[in-house]
Design a protein around this motif. Sequence first.
Motif, mmCIF file in Angstrom:
data_model
loop_
_atom_site.group_PDB
_atom_site.id
_atom_site.type_symbol
_atom_site.label_atom_id
_atom_site.label_comp_id
_atom_site.label_asym_id
_atom_site.label_seq_id
_atom_site.Cartn_x
_atom_site.Cartn_y
_atom_site.Cartn_z
ATOM 1 N N MET A 23 47.966 25.217 -51.081
ATOM 2 C CA MET A 23 46.563 25.025 -50.695
ATOM 3 C C MET A 23 46.455 24.493 -49.264
ATOM 4 S SD MET A 23 44.945 23.614 -54.294
ATOM 5 C CE MET A 23 43.970 22.452 -53.459
ATOM 6 N N ALA A 24 47.353 23.590 -48.877
ATOM 7 C CA ALA A 24 47.324 23.061 -47.512
ATOM 8 C C ALA A 24 47.672 24.139 -46.490
ATOM 9 C CB ALA A 24 48.286 21.883 -47.390
ATOM 10 N N LEU A 25 48.655 24.973 -46.805
ATOM 11 C CA LEU A 25 49.002 26.067 -45.894
ATOM 12 C C LEU A 25 47.862 27.068 -45.768
ATOM 13 C CD1 LEU A 25 52.727 26.792 -46.784
ATOM 14 C CD2 LEU A 25 51.815 26.010 -44.602
ATOM 15 N N ARG A 26 47.223 27.386 -46.870
ATOM 16 C CA ARG A 26 46.097 28.331 -46.837
ATOM 17 C C ARG A 26 44.944 27.765 -46.006
ATOM 18 N NH1 ARG A 26 44.565 33.338 -49.372
ATOM 19 N NH2 ARG A 26 42.418 33.554 -48.724
ATOM 20 N N SER A 27 44.671 26.481 -46.167
ATOM 21 C CA SER A 27 43.619 25.844 -45.385
ATOM 22 C C SER A 27 43.973 25.840 -43.901
ATOM 23 C CB SER A 27 43.405 24.415 -45.881
ATOM 24 O OG SER A 27 42.491 23.748 -45.057
ATOM 25 N N PHE A 28 45.246 25.590 -43.593
ATOM 26 C CA PHE A 28 45.664 25.590 -42.188
ATOM 27 C C PHE A 28 45.531 26.978 -41.579
ATOM 28 C CE2 PHE A 28 49.078 26.242 -39.069
ATOM 29 C CZ PHE A 28 48.662 25.339 -38.095
ATOM 30 N N PHE A 29 45.926 28.022 -42.299
ATOM 31 C CA PHE A 29 45.850 29.372 -41.755
ATOM 32 C C PHE A 29 44.410 29.864 -41.631
ATOM 33 C CE2 PHE A 29 50.329 30.049 -43.427
ATOM 34 C CZ PHE A 29 50.898 29.780 -42.186
ATOM 35 N N GLU A 30 43.532 29.420 -42.511
ATOM 36 C CA GLU A 30 42.143 29.872 -42.434
ATOM 37 C C GLU A 30 41.320 29.089 -41.420
ATOM 38 O OE1 GLU A 30 39.879 30.865 -45.680
ATOM 39 O OE2 GLU A 30 41.442 32.077 -46.619
ATOM 40 N N ASN A 31 41.571 27.779 -41.301
ATOM 41 C CA ASN A 31 40.756 26.941 -40.423
ATOM 42 C C ASN A 31 41.408 26.658 -39.081
ATOM 43 O OD1 ASN A 31 38.767 26.672 -42.397
ATOM 44 N ND2 ASN A 31 39.881 24.980 -43.353
ATOM 45 N N GLY A 32 42.710 26.838 -38.978
ATOM 46 C CA GLY A 32 43.401 26.531 -37.737
ATOM 47 C C GLY A 32 43.606 25.041 -37.530
ATOM 48 N N SER A 33 43.384 24.257 -38.546
ATOM 49 C CA SER A 33 43.536 22.804 -38.469
ATOM 50 C C SER A 33 44.120 22.311 -39.780
ATOM 51 C CB SER A 33 42.173 22.142 -38.223
ATOM 52 O OG SER A 33 42.288 20.749 -38.317
ATOM 53 N N ASP A 34 44.877 21.224 -39.695
ATOM 54 C CA ASP A 34 45.446 20.683 -40.923
ATOM 55 C C ASP A 34 44.692 19.457 -41.417
ATOM 56 O OD1 ASP A 34 46.286 18.972 -38.955
ATOM 57 O OD2 ASP A 34 48.275 18.669 -39.809
ATOM 58 N N HIS A 35 43.452 19.317 -41.010
ATOM 59 C CA HIS A 35 42.625 18.226 -41.525
ATOM 60 C C HIS A 35 42.197 18.531 -42.951
ATOM 61 C CE1 HIS A 35 41.742 15.393 -38.191
ATOM 62 N NE2 HIS A 35 42.347 16.364 -37.534
ATOM 63 N N VAL A 36 42.028 17.484 -43.724
ATOM 64 C CA VAL A 36 41.678 17.655 -45.130
ATOM 65 C C VAL A 36 40.308 18.300 -45.279
ATOM 66 C CG1 VAL A 36 41.260 16.428 -47.290
ATOM 67 C CG2 VAL A 36 43.141 15.741 -45.828
ATOM 68 N N ASP A 37 39.352 17.922 -44.428
ATOM 69 C CA ASP A 37 38.007 18.490 -44.524
ATOM 70 C C ASP A 37 37.869 19.816 -43.779
ATOM 71 O OD1 ASP A 37 38.146 17.535 -41.968
ATOM 72 O OD2 ASP A 37 36.364 16.277 -42.096
ATOM 73 N N GLY A 38 38.921 20.273 -43.077
ATOM 74 C CA GLY A 38 38.894 21.554 -42.397
ATOM 75 C C GLY A 38 38.333 21.500 -40.999
ATOM 76 N N LYS A 39 37.905 20.331 -40.516
ATOM 77 C CA LYS A 39 37.335 20.215 -39.187
ATOM 78 C C LYS A 39 38.359 19.616 -38.231
ATOM 79 C CE LYS A 39 32.861 19.284 -41.193
ATOM 80 N NZ LYS A 39 31.820 18.280 -41.405
ATOM 81 N N ALA A 40 38.466 20.187 -37.069
ATOM 82 C CA ALA A 40 39.390 19.650 -36.063
ATOM 83 C C ALA A 40 38.781 18.388 -35.466
ATOM 84 C CB ALA A 40 39.647 20.674 -34.976
ATOM 85 N N GLU A 41 39.651 17.452 -35.113
ATOM 86 C CA GLU A 41 39.132 16.213 -34.515
ATOM 87 C C GLU A 41 38.676 16.468 -33.088
ATOM 88 O OE1 GLU A 41 43.175 14.072 -33.007
ATOM 89 O OE2 GLU A 41 42.645 13.880 -35.109
ATOM 90 N N ASP A 42 37.684 15.703 -32.655
ATOM 91 C CA ASP A 42 37.128 15.864 -31.316
ATOM 92 C C ASP A 42 38.127 15.391 -30.274
ATOM 93 O OD1 ASP A 42 34.809 16.785 -32.455
ATOM 94 O OD2 ASP A 42 33.940 14.769 -32.584
ATOM 95 N N ALA A 43 38.290 16.172 -29.219
ATOM 96 C CA ALA A 43 39.177 15.766 -28.128
ATOM 97 C C ALA A 43 38.455 14.768 -27.254
ATOM 98 C CB ALA A 43 39.591 16.984 -27.311
ATOM 99 N N ALA A 44 39.084 13.630 -27.034
ATOM 100 C CA ALA A 44 38.448 12.588 -26.234
ATOM 101 C C ALA A 44 38.781 12.715 -24.781
ATOM 102 C CB ALA A 44 38.865 11.216 -26.738
#
Length: 111
Positions: free
Chosen positions: A90-111
């Motif tokens: 499930m984590a690999l599928r989420s990473f391949f679909e979202n391009g991020s390995d965050h649990v909620d699927g959102k990439a963190e904001d670059a500061a």
Amino acid sequence: MEFLLSSAIGLLTAAGVYLVLRARSWPVVLGLALLSYATNLFLFATGRLVLNLPPVISASAAGYTDPLPQALVLTAIVISFGMTAVIVVMALRSFFENGSDHVDGKAEDAA
């Protein structure tokens, strides 16, 4: 010895809970694995290991070793292996679909 075993169970549980609360998926997978190890140690510790006694009740033996905790630990190992495999997929599928390995699927904001 009991203090060492209970401390190890507490340490594994604390580290597992800490990792489960992380924002990325791989620490969550490792945290769930640590929690399953802590559960296995706890189940094994409930059995009170007895030396040189059979695991069945017989007329000639004065006591016996309880085989139930060992059977529960073996079952828990198989279940935790299957659970870990499903969570990794499930984590690999989420990473391949979202391009991020965050649990909620959102990439963190670059500061």
